[in-house]
Design an enzyme around this catalytic site. Structure first.
Site, PDB file in Angstrom:
ATOM      1  N   GLN A  15       0.819  -1.222   0.000  1.00 26.05           N
ATOM      2  CA  GLN A  15       0.000   0.000   0.000  1.00 26.05           C
ATOM      3  C   GLN A  15       0.850   1.269   0.000  1.00 26.05           C
ATOM      4  O   GLN A  15       0.608   2.188  -0.785  1.00 26.05           O
ATOM      5  CB  GLN A  15      -0.931   0.016   1.220  1.00 26.05           C
ATOM      6  N   ASP A  38      15.267  -9.515  -2.714  1.00 23.67           N
ATOM      7  CA  ASP A  38      14.488 -10.409  -1.856  1.00 23.67           C
ATOM      8  C   ASP A  38      14.838 -10.132  -0.396  1.00 23.67           C
ATOM      9  O   ASP A  38      15.985 -10.304   0.019  1.00 23.67           O
ATOM     10  CB  ASP A  38      14.801 -11.859  -2.225  1.00 23.67           C
ATOM     11  N   LEU A  39      13.851  -9.725   0.393  1.00 23.12           N
ATOM     12  CA  LEU A  39      14.113  -9.401   1.796  1.00 23.12           C
ATOM     13  C   LEU A  39      14.454 -10.634   2.632  1.00 23.12           C
ATOM     14  O   LEU A  39      14.883 -10.497   3.773  1.00 23.12           O
ATOM     15  CB  LEU A  39      12.924  -8.657   2.411  1.00 23.12           C
ATOM     16  N   ALA A  72       7.769  -5.080   3.744  1.00 23.34           N
ATOM     17  CA  ALA A  72       7.723  -5.776   5.025  1.00 23.34           C
ATOM     18  C   ALA A  72       6.888  -7.043   4.922  1.00 23.34           C
ATOM     19  O   ALA A  72       6.111  -7.220   3.982  1.00 23.34           O
ATOM     20  CB  ALA A  72       7.125  -4.867   6.105  1.00 23.34           C
ATOM     21  N   THR A  90       3.814  -8.433   6.331  1.00 26.61           N
ATOM     22  CA  THR A  90       2.661  -7.828   7.005  1.00 26.61           C
ATOM     23  C   THR A  90       1.574  -8.833   7.371  1.00 26.61           C
ATOM     24  O   THR A  90       0.542  -8.446   7.913  1.00 26.61           O
ATOM     25  CB  THR A  90       2.044  -6.726   6.122  1.00 26.61           C
ATOM     26  N   ASP A 126       2.858  -0.001  15.455  1.00 19.08           N
ATOM     27  CA  ASP A 126       2.411   0.054  16.847  1.00 19.08           C
ATOM     28  C   ASP A 126       2.485  -1.313  17.526  1.00 19.08           C
ATOM     29  O   ASP A 126       2.435  -1.413  18.755  1.00 19.08           O
ATOM     30  CB  ASP A 126       0.973   0.572  16.915  1.00 19.08           C
ATOM     31  N   TYR A 145       4.829 -11.090  14.906  1.00 23.09           N
ATOM     32  CA  TYR A 145       4.952  -9.949  13.997  1.00 23.09           C
ATOM     33  C   TYR A 145       5.592  -8.763  14.715  1.00 23.09           C
ATOM     34  O   TYR A 145       6.548  -8.145  14.213  1.00 23.09           O
ATOM     35  CB  TYR A 145       3.585  -9.559  13.441  1.00 23.09           C
ATOM     36  N   LYS A 177       9.248  -6.921  13.914  1.00 24.18           N
ATOM     37  CA  LYS A 177       9.401  -5.500  13.614  1.00 24.18           C
ATOM     38  C   LYS A 177      10.312  -4.813  14.633  1.00 24.18           C
ATOM     39  O   LYS A 177      11.086  -3.915  14.278  1.00 24.18           O
ATOM     40  CB  LYS A 177       8.028  -4.818  13.582  1.00 24.18           C
ATOM     41  N   TRP A 203      -2.727   0.819  11.390  1.00 16.80           N
ATOM     42  CA  TRP A 203      -4.004   0.701  10.682  1.00 16.80           C
ATOM     43  C   TRP A 203      -3.961   1.327   9.276  1.00 16.80           C
ATOM     44  O   TRP A 203      -4.740   2.227   8.936  1.00 16.80           O
ATOM     45  CB  TRP A 203      -5.118   1.344  11.497  1.00 16.80           C
TER      46      TRP A 203
END
Length: 283
Positions: A10, A31-32, A55, A57, A97, A120, A124, A145
């Site tokens: 997004q 490639d991460l 990321a 997600t 968050d 997750y 992060k 969000w």
């Protein structure tokens, strides 16, 4: 030249509209799962600034694939930050968050203790720690969000469900700030610009939409703006169990971002209106 990791997410899609001249690297190019390949891509491109908008997600999937999630969200951005530090260029990294435990009702300050509830969030947090440890000019931007007209997100899910459902049960005890992907991209670009001029602004920052709202009330506003008659019934998180625990409190104190960069929280209701116009025009 600006290098952006991410092509299909997004925020990455929002960047492509705002900064089409940048170099965008998707999975095929970087490639991460291979952090060294990401660092090598930076060294080869020799950009002026790097933004990581890529990321893992899939929050629930991370519970059973934590090692892979940590490679993508932890090791990869750490390697990116080290490469940027070696080149003495700014690195902007988007975080979440979910590094907090979601307790209480007060907005989390940037220096509040971290205590992720699940895989997750841990992945992060590992990325944040690696970026800081690299020692270069950087900004970690925690957000929440994320919504847009692209990809899969709450707005699009609500619109899809409302096509066939007269009533939806939505969690009402999780509170946060819906954040338009475009606003995140705009903020990252401004932060990158200011870091280039003043590396002393390096640090961790928060950025989320205002006002804070529950998922249930967010859904109601979506239906009002979209002209849908779907009724929303409030339910507690316990009535909608998921593999990964979600933070009950996703409120973020964004005052430092405003003070240092002059970037204020975006009004998500305005952002929602823009998203709905794009989706309507795409029909």
């Amino acid at each position: 030249m600006m290098l952006v990791f991410g092509q299909t997410g997004q925020v990455a899609r929002a960047f492509q509209v705002l900064a089409p001249e940048a170099l965008y690297l998707g999975r095929e190019a970087a490639d991460l799962m291979n952090p060294e390949a990401c660092a090598a891509a930076i060294r080869a491109a020799k950009p002026d600034v790097v933004i990581n908008a890529a990321a893992w997600t899939a929050v629930d999937k991370a519970e059973t694939e934590e090692a892979a999630a940590t490679q993508v969200n932890g090791a990869a951005p750490s390697a990116m930050a080290e490469a940027c530090a070696a080149l003495a260029i700014p690195f902007v990294h988007i975080s979440t968050d979910y590094v907090f435990d979601g307790s209480g009702e007060a907005p989390f300050a940037v220096d509040a203790p971290t205590a992720p509830l699940g895989a997750y969030g841990r992945s992060k947090l590992a990325g944040e720690e690696g970026v800081r440890a690299a020692g270069g000019c950087h900004a970690i931007l925690r957000t929440s969000w994320v919504v847009s007209a692209d990809g899969t997100n709450f707005v699009k899910t609500m619109l899809r469900l409302s096509e066939t459902r007269e009533k939806l049960t939505i969690v009402a005890d999780q509170i946060g700030g819906p954040t338009p992907a475009r606003a995140i991209a705009v903020a990252c670009l401004e932060i990158a610009r200011q870091l280039s001029e003043n590396p002393a602004k390096s640090g961790t920052y928060h950025f989320s939409g205002a006002p804070d709202v529950s998922w249930a009330d967010f859904a109601r506003e979506i239906f009002v703006q979209a002209g849908r008659t779907t009724v929303v019934e409030d339910i507690p998180s316990s009535a909608y169990p998921t593999p990964a625990r979600r933070p009950a409190n996703s409120r973020l104190d964004c005052s430092r971002t405003a003070e240092v960069f002059g970037i204020n929280r975006p009004n998500w209701k305005t952002g929602l209106s823009e998203i709905l116009k794009i989706l309507e025009g795409a029909k």
